[in-house]
Design a protein around this motif. Structure first.
Motif, PDB file in Angstrom:
ATOM      1  N   THR A  20       0.823  -1.212   0.000  1.00 33.53           N
ATOM      2  CA  THR A  20       0.000   0.000   0.000  1.00 33.53           C
ATOM      3  C   THR A  20       0.856   1.261   0.000  1.00 33.53           C
ATOM      4  N   TRP A  21       1.992   1.248   0.695  1.00 25.19           N
ATOM      5  CA  TRP A  21       2.846   2.434   0.713  1.00 25.19           C
ATOM      6  C   TRP A  21       3.571   2.648  -0.616  1.00 25.19           C
ATOM      7  N   THR A  22       3.854   1.568  -1.335  1.00 23.04           N
ATOM      8  CA  THR A  22       4.445   1.704  -2.663  1.00 23.04           C
ATOM      9  C   THR A  22       3.468   2.404  -3.609  1.00 23.04           C
ATOM     10  N   ILE A  23       2.196   2.011  -3.507  1.00 22.13           N
ATOM     11  CA  ILE A  23       1.185   2.660  -4.340  1.00 22.13           C
ATOM     12  C   ILE A  23       1.026   4.120  -3.925  1.00 22.13           C
ATOM     13  N   ALA A  62      -0.032   8.206   7.978  1.00 19.06           N
ATOM     14  CA  ALA A  62       1.258   7.897   7.349  1.00 19.06           C
ATOM     15  C   ALA A  62       1.245   8.184   5.837  1.00 19.06           C
ATOM     16  N   PRO A  63       0.209   7.773   5.083  1.00 20.15           N
ATOM     17  CA  PRO A  63       0.169   8.157   3.664  1.00 20.15           C
ATOM     18  C   PRO A  63       0.143   9.671   3.462  1.00 20.15           C
ATOM     19  N   GLN A  64      -0.564  10.387   4.350  1.00 15.88           N
ATOM     20  CA  GLN A  64      -0.564  11.841   4.252  1.00 15.88           C
ATOM     21  C   GLN A  64       0.825  12.409   4.504  1.00 15.88           C
ATOM     22  N   LEU A  65       1.547  11.787   5.437  1.00 11.19           N
ATOM     23  CA  LEU A  65       2.909  12.224   5.723  1.00 11.19           C
ATOM     24  C   LEU A  65       3.832  11.940   4.538  1.00 11.19           C
TER      25      LEU A  65
END
Length: 286
Positions: free
Chosen positions: A21-24, A120-123
């Motif tokens: 998910t973080w790669t995306i 975390a995605p927002q960061l």
């Protein structure tokens, strides 16, 4: 010796799901960061009678849509699974605690996963946007890049002044939350009212602190925007597309910068929660 339940524990147990998910997220936000530049190039291209730049912008936007939809479908399932297993593990570890504190700590543990799914995605997006904005503004003019670094340093100094207060008010709120089931079980109307009033007092304290941090940082950003627009207007050979790009990246730098204190405040809260859910007993208010 068993690991403490914290972000590192979640990463170790569910590294594959989080990595996907973080790669995306990373790919998605790299494309988002390019949009103002592509719009500026499209403006200059259309004014010159070209449409190739517009075609590139459309291709990026379509790719962005595909990534965004796919990530949201995957995220719900991946993080739902993490919450399930984390709650079960915490229940097993806290089985000796009173049900009121066990209930509160299981709820608190979900905030660790919420951080990974939302904050975390927002960061990540903010860091990408800060890096891209800083690079492009510096490319246009060195003074624009320098102003970006100065306002970022000022923002971190503002947050540093409030970090300890964030931790303490979150500690007080969590301590009160751990008493909720006991208060409701006793069923005393006055006791419930006092409990809810205490929750309100702590939540107001957190909100007030966030407001002061936001206000201080936003004032720094106002000066940043004004300086960049004034400086851009005097650059040699400036075009309408470049003015748009400079204005857009300056504003996106502001938006990204305002995301950082929110993430840092969440980190302060998670630090207190991590300490609490890994404690075998009560924590003093001290």
């Amino acid at each position: 010796m068993r690991m403490a339940i914290d972000l590192a524990y979640i990463f170790q147990m569910f590294r594959a799901k989080i990595a996907i998910t973080w790669t995306i997220v990373f790919a998605e936000n790299c494309l988002i960061a390019l949009i103002p530049l592509l719009i500026g190039l499209s403006i200059d291209g259309l004014l010159a009678g070209r449409v190739s730049e517009l075609g590139w912008m459309m291709a990026v936007l379509c790719s962005l849509c595909f990534l965004a939809v796919g990530r949201r479908i995957y995220d719900t399932r991946a993080y739902g699974t993490i919450r399930l297993h984390l709650g079960d593990e915490l229940h097993r570890r806290c089985s000796s605690l009173h049900v009121s504190r066990r209930n509160a700590r299981i709820d608190m543990s979900r905030e660790l996963v919420d951080f990974l799914e939302h904050e975390a995605p927002q960061l990540i997006a903010a860091l990408i946007q800060l890096g891209v904005s800083l690079t492009i503004l510096t490319y246009f003019d060195m003074s624009l890049g320098l102003s970006s670094l100065l306002v970022l340093a000022g923002m971190l100094m503002v947050y540093a002044c409030f970090h300890r207060r964030f931790y303490n008010v979150n500690r007080q709120l969590n301590e009160q939350r751990e008493q909720q089931v006991d208060v409701l079980t006793r069923g005393e109307r006055l006791g419930i009212f006092r409990h809810l009033r205490a929750l309100r007092r702590h939540e107001v304290a957190i909100s007030d602190t966030e407001a002061f941090v936001y206000g201080g940082i936003f004032l720094l950003q106002v000066g940043f925007i004004v300086f960049n627009l004034y400086q851009a207007a005097g650059l040699a050979g400036i075009t309408a597309g470049r003015i748009f790009s400079i204005a857009s990246y300056s504003w996106e730098f502001v938006e990204a910068a305002l995301t950082l204190p929110i993430a840092l405040q969440s980190w302060s809260r998670l630090s207190e929660i991590t300490r609490r859910i890994n404690s075998n007993g009560d924590l003093a208010l001290g």
